[in-house]
Write an enzyme that holds these catalytic residues in place. Sequence first.
Site, PDB file in Angstrom:
ATOM      1  N   GLU A  63       0.875  -1.160   0.000  1.00 48.38           N
ATOM      2  CA  GLU A  63       0.000   0.000   0.000  1.00 48.38           C
ATOM      3  C   GLU A  63       0.924   1.224   0.000  1.00 48.38           C
ATOM      4  O   GLU A  63       1.813   1.330   0.852  1.00 48.38           O
ATOM      5  CB  GLU A  63      -0.878   0.004   1.257  1.00 48.38           C
ATOM      6  CG  GLU A  63      -1.884   1.118   1.209  1.00 48.38           C
ATOM      7  CD  GLU A  63      -2.808   1.168   2.423  1.00 48.38           C
ATOM      8  OE1 GLU A  63      -2.813   0.212   3.223  1.00 48.38           O
ATOM      9  OE2 GLU A  63      -3.507   2.181   2.542  1.00 48.38           O
ATOM     10  N   ARG A 109       4.897 -13.324   9.359  1.00 52.87           N
ATOM     11  CA  ARG A 109       5.530 -12.039   9.101  1.00 52.87           C
ATOM     12  C   ARG A 109       6.852 -11.964   9.846  1.00 52.87           C
ATOM     13  O   ARG A 109       7.060 -12.680  10.827  1.00 52.87           O
ATOM     14  CB  ARG A 109       4.596 -10.884   9.454  1.00 52.87           C
ATOM     15  CG  ARG A 109       4.319 -10.732  10.941  1.00 52.87           C
ATOM     16  CD  ARG A 109       3.234  -9.708  11.224  1.00 52.87           C
ATOM     17  NE  ARG A 109       3.563  -8.381  10.755  1.00 52.87           N
ATOM     18  CZ  ARG A 109       2.886  -7.745   9.789  1.00 52.87           C
ATOM     19  NH1 ARG A 109       1.865  -8.304   9.200  1.00 52.87           N
ATOM     20  NH2 ARG A 109       3.242  -6.536   9.440  1.00 52.87           N
ATOM     21  N   LYS A 149       3.973   0.702   9.662  1.00 50.86           N
ATOM     22  CA  LYS A 149       4.201   1.943   8.925  1.00 50.86           C
ATOM     23  C   LYS A 149       3.633   3.132   9.680  1.00 50.86           C
ATOM     24  O   LYS A 149       4.173   4.230   9.624  1.00 50.86           O
ATOM     25  CB  LYS A 149       3.576   1.847   7.532  1.00 50.86           C
ATOM     26  CG  LYS A 149       4.498   1.184   6.529  1.00 50.86           C
ATOM     27  CD  LYS A 149       3.914   1.226   5.138  1.00 50.86           C
ATOM     28  CE  LYS A 149       2.902   0.118   4.973  1.00 50.86           C
ATOM     29  NZ  LYS A 149       2.500  -0.098   3.574  1.00 50.86           N
TER      30      LYS A 149
END
Length: 570
Positions: free
Chosen positions: A41, A265, A275
């Site tokens: 994104e 992850r 983020k």
Amino acid sequence: MEDLNATPVAEKQPLNFLEEIIEKGLNEGTYESIQTRFPPEPNGYLHIGHAKSICLNFGLSKKYGGKTNLRFDDTNPVKEDTEYVDAIQEDIKWLGFEWASVHYASDYFDQLYDWAVALIKMGKAYVDDQTLDEIRKNRGTVTVPGTNSPWRDRSVEENLDLFARMKNGEFGDGEKVLRAKIDMAHPNMQFRDPIMYRILHAHHHRTGDKWCIYPMYDYAHGQSDSIEHITHSICTLEFDIHRPLYDWFIEQLGIWQSHQYEFARLNINYTVMSKRKLLQLVKENYVSGWDDPRMPTICGFRRRGYTAESIKNFCERIGVAKRDNIIDYSLLEFSLREHLNKVAQRRMAVLDPVKVIIDNYPEGQTEMLTAINNPENPEDGTREVPFGREIFIEREDFMENAPKKYFRMTPGQEVRLRYAYFVTAQSVEKDAEGNITCIHCTYDPATRGGDAPDGRKVKGTIHWVSAEHAIEAEVRMFDRLFAAEAPDEAPEGKTFLDNLNPNSLTVLKNCKLEPALASAEGKKNERGIWEPERFQFERLGYFCTDKDSTPEHLVFNRSCTLKDSWAKIK
Ligand code: ATP
Ligand code: MG
């Protein structure tokens, strides 16, 4: 760290679970070749966790002769920006990967809209007037079934009309949503009439003001994968509960079936990787920017002196797991050291200088001594280092009253000056406060090059820089950005910011470097991306030029120490 250094990397790694799946599919002819995608994104810079996903997606297609698309998952216009789009492409290129093509989820907005209309016509989607709060409340819990919306049984005609009017901008943000009509009592909460579209009157960095309704992740992602014929849509574990819904939309629409697979992850101790938090560090000036050398971003690591190879080796080394775990930060540094040891040229630099005068060395004489650029790579050859009567050594390499096991410079004890001579300290000069301002030595001219013809040995070798020829530089010493092993776990009333390491940056202004470093500078690499020049400063660690460095004011960053200094403290 000693142990870690000794860990041999397995020669041939067994297949990871994704490779097993892929090889099975290829052998059985399920697909002829594979296609993966990396779907960031564009709402921030890439971090080391993304590097893991990049290495995995691009690595698999490389290994099996397939393709990887770069797809910007740009369905949330409020937080997205072209600055991030550009930075993401630069970071992927720097890591050394090439995408087959670039796509944007926003390229599919028309198609996704048409498919939503199709689902409405099938009676599988409806417009809901409930507020987001009501929708959340009526969803139930894992143990309590949800409650049907009073708007759930609208006619197809009414839904088509309302959805078109949503698109045409007749309603305000949050007034209506489009939901899939599945089952409000479904044991998988994702199936309780998930939201497909919301109204958001926001300017989009690509589609401008064309749209005021935007698809949700769950509705957009699988269909985008399907459009691109992604055979393996790889995402992190928390999406496993979304997988049935991913499949459901594709099945209802009867479109090309792509499959989602989940892996663990990457988490690293002493690091935050969301983020949102990284953006906060930047915005609130806890760091100098996304590429601050302390940041876990790819551009931060690059500026810090990490090589793309060291990051890829790190990702390879940690492997692909199906269960969450936390990787030790020192493994990153280990991977960096391992690579730089092979490729970084050696130089001499004194970070905390104290003057040494060699009293019996001829005044005004300079000689050039030969130094090896990289003992690991003979092809790098040698260079000449000037030597004279006055030199600088590291303040901590001298001790006036040393304990027995101190092998560096102390009065009466002979030590080797790297590539130069054996010297013996005789006396010191001090200022009014008692600080040593100068050390007086004698040298043995017969030991030129660093060895005694009579075979006598010294226990210590120290580095030095000629005072007359030294160049000055600023050196930025970094430590971990967070002092806590799990920075996200802050006690009541505190946040991850309270776990910042107050000593993560130390600036040394008065460093003395050998003259060969005067021309050190970063350069654009063959892919057009700026990279610093990297060195080993002998005995001190690995250092690189900073982007702030100019010929008039040299600035170096410490990339890492020669050994793991944290292992000892722990
Ligand atoms: P963040 O929570 O840090 O904002 P994100 O998952 O929202 O991360 P995206 O830009 O959506 O960030 O991620 C792009 C891809 O990178 C996704 O496929 C995601 O699964 C993967 N990814 C993100 N973080 C990690 C991580 N820590 N380890 C491995 N893969 C990751
Ligand atoms: Mg995301």
